[in-house]
Design an enzyme around this catalytic site. Structure first.
Site, PDB file in Angstrom:
ATOM      1  CD  GLU A  33     -43.278 -27.135 -55.820  1.00  0.00           C
ATOM      2  OE1 GLU A  33     -43.147 -27.989 -56.710  1.00  0.00           O
ATOM      3  OE2 GLU A  33     -42.882 -27.306 -54.653  1.00  0.00           O
ATOM      4  CE1 TYR A 116     -45.435 -31.939 -56.771  1.00  0.00           C
ATOM      5  CE2 TYR A 116     -45.210 -29.994 -58.158  1.00  0.00           C
ATOM      6  CZ  TYR A 116     -44.744 -30.803 -57.138  1.00  0.00           C
ATOM      7  OH  TYR A 116     -43.608 -30.457 -56.474  1.00  0.00           O
ATOM      8  CG  ASP A 134     -43.160 -35.645 -57.534  1.00  0.00           C
ATOM      9  OD1 ASP A 134     -43.440 -36.597 -56.760  1.00  0.00           O
ATOM     10  OD2 ASP A 134     -42.024 -35.148 -57.587  1.00  0.00           O
TER      11      ASP A 134
END
Length: 347
Positions: A33, A116, A134
């Site tokens: 991520e 996020y 996102d």
DNA sequence: GACCCGTGGTA
DNA sequence: TTACCAAGGGT
């Protein structure tokens, strides 16, 4: 069928096979991520493989030096991601007994992790029903619901987060989150979305009103600054040079470069060698030549760097302590790496 | 809330 | 060529 059912049905048929997709190991999900923030899968992939091979656990990452981590991150950009990644690896390793936190609230408190990323890790690894928002999610939702609130406004951020949360399949939040992002990346793309055959085509507001190209809305961005860089590539008779680490705020923090003289316009050799910075650094007799007569324009997101590399030969210099052949061990910006590649070719 | 942080792909 | 922007976050 409701939104999440259509979405997950599409996902199960069309999802991409990715190295981090068949694990719930929070370290691997976290790493992927961070790497994919503002970065395409194709660009981050090799870095993910390299990191997991060299640092198979958080402990391995924590035990590396920051310079080593930056070197491995070299070329991926947004280097604060690497510094924060390393910082948090050390924190988890030393303060949390190596155990990755398991709730959204704890995860978002970690450095380098925002709404996020915390949502992604909490949902994928720990099945906590937290919706990710996102760039893909903004686009999919703005188009499907015909939302004209700018996605980078305070109101927009709140509105889209709440909408995503309301649509989330709470029984499989990780799957839903990855599904909506994959859908945005593959079908509901920024340009030329694949509306033909889209499973949402019958109810998509943007498609029905021909607004696909206009959504999502974004408030205008700021302008780009111009800067003028003169790098002094010092070469002594015993093949040593000078490298300095960028430690101030701004771009490329923690990375290395040649001594830099920044000017407010493009300068010639005479102006350069008469500057105070040049004389302070190289008081002795030198031979100077311009490596690139045509200035290199290195484009960053917020500034354009008009760059000249000056080759400065000297018998010796008190600051020149780096053996030329060891330059490859230092993390450098792409601008410097590109120069080094060119320079080696011409040598 | 405004501004800053990299690099590379696409049309 | 320029403009957009990609699995955002920090200050």
């Amino acid at each position: 069928m409701i939104f999440s059912e259509i979405l997950i049905f599409w996902y199960n048929k069309n999802k991409r096979e990715l190295p981090w997709r068949n694990t719930k190991n929070p370290y691997f999900i976290w790493l992927s991520e961070i790497m994919l923030q503002q970065t395409r899968v194709a660009q981050g992939m090799s870095y993910y493989l390299k990191f997991t091979e060299n640092y198979p656990t958080i402990s391995h990452l924590a035990n590396a030096s920051e310079t080593e981590v930056l070197k491995m991150w070299q070329g991926l950009g947004y280097y604060s991601r690497a510094r924060n990644l390393h910082h948090t690896a050390k924190y988890i390793s030393h303060e949390l007994n190596g155990k990755f936190p398991s709730t959204f609230k704890e995860i978002i408190a970690l450095k380098g992790i925002g709404d996020y990323t915390a949502s992604a890790i909490a949902s994928i690894c720990f099945d906590e029903p937290t919706a990710v928002v996102d760039g893909n999610v903004y686009r999919v939702l703005a188009r499907y619901f015909g939302i004209e609130t700018p996605i980078n406004s305070t109101a927009g951020i709140k509105e889209f987060k709440e909408l995503a949360q309301s649509l989330l399949d709470k029984t499989q939040p990780g799957t839903f989150n990855q599904a909506i992002m994959d859908f945005g990346a593959i079908v509901c793309k920024p340009q030329n979305p694949l509306c033909d055959g889209c499973p949402f085509s019958e109810s998509c507001v943007a498609l029905q009103r021909n607004l696909t190209k206009d959504l999502p809305l974004k408030e205008q961005k700021i302008k780009v600054k111009k800067r003028y860089f003169n790098y002094l590539v010092v070469i002594t008779d015993d093949d040593k040079t000078i490298l300095t680490q960028r430690n101030d705020k701004g771009i490329w923090q923690g990375l290395y470069q040649f001594p830099l003289i920044e000017t407010n316009k493009s300068v010639n050799e005479k102006e350069l060698i008469s500057s105070k910075e040049f004389i302070d650094l190289l008081p002795e007799e030198t031979t100077i030549s311009l490596f690139n007569p045509k200035e290199i324009i290195h484009k960053l997101s917020h500034q354009h760097l008009y760059t000249h590399f000056w080759i400065v030969e000297t018998s010796s210099n008190q600051h020149a302590k780096i053996l030329w052949k060891t330059i490859q061990n230092f993390p450098v910006p792409v601008l410097i790496a590109n120069f080094l590649a060119q320079f080696e070719l011409k040598k």
